[in-house]
Design an enzyme around this catalytic site. Structure first.
Site, mmCIF file in Angstrom:
data_model
loop_
_atom_site.group_PDB
_atom_site.id
_atom_site.type_symbol
_atom_site.label_atom_id
_atom_site.label_comp_id
_atom_site.label_asym_id
_atom_site.label_seq_id
_atom_site.Cartn_x
_atom_site.Cartn_y
_atom_site.Cartn_z
ATOM 1 C CE LYS A 249 -3.996 1.929 2.524
ATOM 2 N NZ LYS A 249 -4.882 1.790 3.710
ATOM 3 C CB SER B 210 -8.203 3.748 2.612
ATOM 4 O OG SER B 210 -7.378 3.102 3.550
ATOM 5 C CB SER C 75 -8.736 1.186 5.622
ATOM 6 O OG SER C 75 -9.385 2.422 5.515
#
Lengths: 95, 493
Positions: free
Chosen positions: B78, B158, B182
């Site tokens: 990420k 997210s 997330s």
């Protein structure tokens, strides 16, 4: 609690975020909706409840007061948008 | 021979050790898959050259019989984890030019254990969002689409790029971070497994901060075993994070015994929210039935303050965000918008550098922390937060783990919820409470919606009891036998 355009201007200034004038009305509406949403908390009786300060039950650790890292001026300045003679450079702040 | 990219992390690990294929071959297959999947916009930075170098090193290690726990396994990272020498953007314009000179602890741990970096994946800007639509680099597409439709679905957020790359088989696994859901919500939307460990298990050092009392990293994987293996490498004490927990990390893979006889599973009645689709309620019931059939006992439990978790979160998280994001001032790193004076430079840089949702949260946070409002909002929220944590503690006197849906819907269409921030926030209604209490939570794919989209179930455990969470998730996974795969429509193009 409703937020008006003047309040948006004030908090945008506090947060140092430029918000275009034509955006402020819409933003005031959105922020007011969010505040109405979080105002539900008024229904909860929290008398005598200590505010949570840490989600994990452990005291902050202490360590010996000595330098453990450093001496990397080039690394520190590597991402500077503007630098000069080993320093970060900013617009002039004194006349 | 089966397609290398269809192997789980555990199967690829075993295949590499048995020398059925090389790390270089596995990495090549993933690099090709990653390039083919560009239409999904999952990657912000592709790092095929680094991947090749790391894979070659892995092959040398394997040849010498010195394979490490994640040797040669290609991961997506990420783009919130700082990676030395590789641009790290947090999907924000303000960090667009930022290349860290240091490595986050979690990624250091993964490289220490032999993993290979494929690249940095897309997310909501500063991890603020539930659909990956707030990214400065554009939205990510969910590999899954509604049956018979070719309209884009959001991957959740997210950690949307992480979830899409694992679900679409163009990364073997990915790192995620979870502040209010997330990891778990995008895992559910993309039909994969995602676990948020107990707050403090994974070091936050080098992860771009959003809300520090909530942020926690975790793995996103094809199945529960993969999650256990990867979590093992990610966890561990780190002196560089003041809230890192100094306790031994158990052997998570060993926790997957398949035995949950006598386990007490709680069903929190308050999670039966208005407007929840019937099929999600049915799936939840089915999940409880499956655990009962495996020897667990099912108990209704009360978490009376559940409905106040989201409003609490939307005070605490923006407050911490406004404080954390004060560092983006155009002086030391990131974007600078030139101006004649310092305040003009700050305001211009931040006004231009932050997207709409981030600005909204900074402003809310600034407001609730400002003079005259601090007690009414922030302190009040911290008091309610203490009560929410107590709710969970009380429930865990009677049960060992809680079973809930992960999200109140399947993946929605792009643009469906962007007009109304609150409707977007409601996506996290089932994940936020455990975040506020710092508890471990996992999402396991458990079925398909009537429209052919994946649905997840969540298990929440006691603090530091990831083992029970993983063991139960493993049993649930075996019973649910979720085998559906998204069609690789992007390969046809």
């Amino acid at each position: 609690m409703a937020i008006d355009k003047a309040t948006v201007t004030k908090i945008a200034r506090l947060a140092r975020v430029r918000v275009a004038d034509e955006e402020k009305e819409a933003l005031a509406g959105e922020l007011s909706n969010i505040l109405t949403f979080i105002a539900q908390l008024d229904e909860v009786d929290t008398k005598g409840v200590a505010p949570m300060t840490s989600v994990i039950a452990q005291p902050l650790r202490r360590r010996e007061d000595k330098v453990t890292d450093g001496g990397k001026p080039d690394d520190i300045l590597a991402n500077a948008p503007e630098k000069m003679a080993g320093f970060f450079a900013i617009p002039k702040v004194i006349e | 021979m089966t397609n290398l990219t269809d192997l789980t992390l555990a199967a690829a690990r075993d295949g590499l050790r048995a020398k059925k294929f090389s790390a270089a071959e596995l990495t090549r297959a993933y690099v090709d898959a990653m390039l083919a999947a560009r239409p999904l916009n999952a990657f912000i930075s592709e790092t095929p050259v680094i991947a090749k170098r790391m894979a070659d090193e892995s092959d040398a290690r394997i040849a010498k019989g010195e394979a490490r726990p994640l040797e040669g396994l290609p991961l997506a990272i990420k783009d919130l984890f700082c990676t030395k020498g590789v641009r790290t953007t947090a999907a924000s314009h303000i960090l667009e030019p930022f290349t860290p000179t240091y490595e986050s602890t979690v990624t250091s741990n993964l490289w220490r254990d032999g993993a290979v970096m494929l690249g940095k994946v897309n997310l909501d800007e500063f991890a603020m969002g539930s659909s990956n639509e707030t990214s400065y680099f554009g939205p990510v597409e969910n590999p899954w689409r509604k049956q018979g439709e070719n309209k884009s679905r959001v991957p959740g957020g997210s950690s949307g790029g992480s979830a899409a790359s694992v679900s679409g088989h163009f990364a073997i696994a990915a790192t995620g971070t979870d502040t209010g859901g997330s990891i778990r919500q995008p895992a559910a939307f993309c039909g994969i497994v995602g676990i948020k460990p107990t707050y403090g298990r994974c070091s936050r050092f080098g992860i771009v901060a959003f809300a520090s009392s909530l942020d926690q990293a975790g793995p996103m994987t094809r199945d529960v075993r993969d999650a256990a293996i990867m979590l093992q490498s990610m966890c561990g004490f780190d002196a560089k994070d003041s809230t890192s927990v100094d306790m031994p990390v158990p052997d998570f893979e060993k926790a997957l015994t398949g035995n949950i006889k006598g386990l007490r599973v709680g069903i929190p009645e308050e999670y039966r929210v208005d407007g929840m689709p019937k099929e999600i309620e049915a799936l939840w019931q089915k999940g409880a039935d499956m655990l009962r059939a495996a020897g667990a006992t099912i108990h209704p439990v009360k978490l009376p303050l559940t409905k106040y978790a989201l409003p609490t979160y939307y005070i605490v998280a923006p407050a911490e965000c406004s404080s954390n994001l004060a560092r983006y001032d155009g002086v030391r790193f990131g974007l600078r918008k030139k101006a004649d004076d310092l305040v003009g430079m700050y305001e211009g840089t931040r006004g231009e550098g932050f997207g709409r949702e981030v600005r909204r949260r900074i402003l809310i946070g600034t407001y609730v922390l400002s003079a005259g409002y601090y007690d009414a909002y922030y302190l009040k929220a911290q008091r309610v937060r203490a009560l929410i944590a107590k709710d969970f503690n009380d429930a865990f006197q009677h049960v060992d783990v809680l079973l809930t849906p992960t999200a109140p819907s399947a993946a929605f269409a792009r643009g469906e919820k962007t007009a109304d921030p609150i409707s977007m926030y409601l996506n996290d209604v089932f994940t936020v409470p455990a975040s506020l209490a710092g508890l471990p939570g996992i999402s396991v794919p458990a079925g398909l919606s009537g429209e052919g989209l994946p649905l997840g179930l969540q298990l929440i455990g006691r603090a530091y009891d990831e083992e029970t969470v993983l063991r139960t998730a493993h049993v649930l996974e075996q019973a649910a036998a979720f085998k559906a795969q998204p069609e690789k429509w992007w390969n046809a193009a």
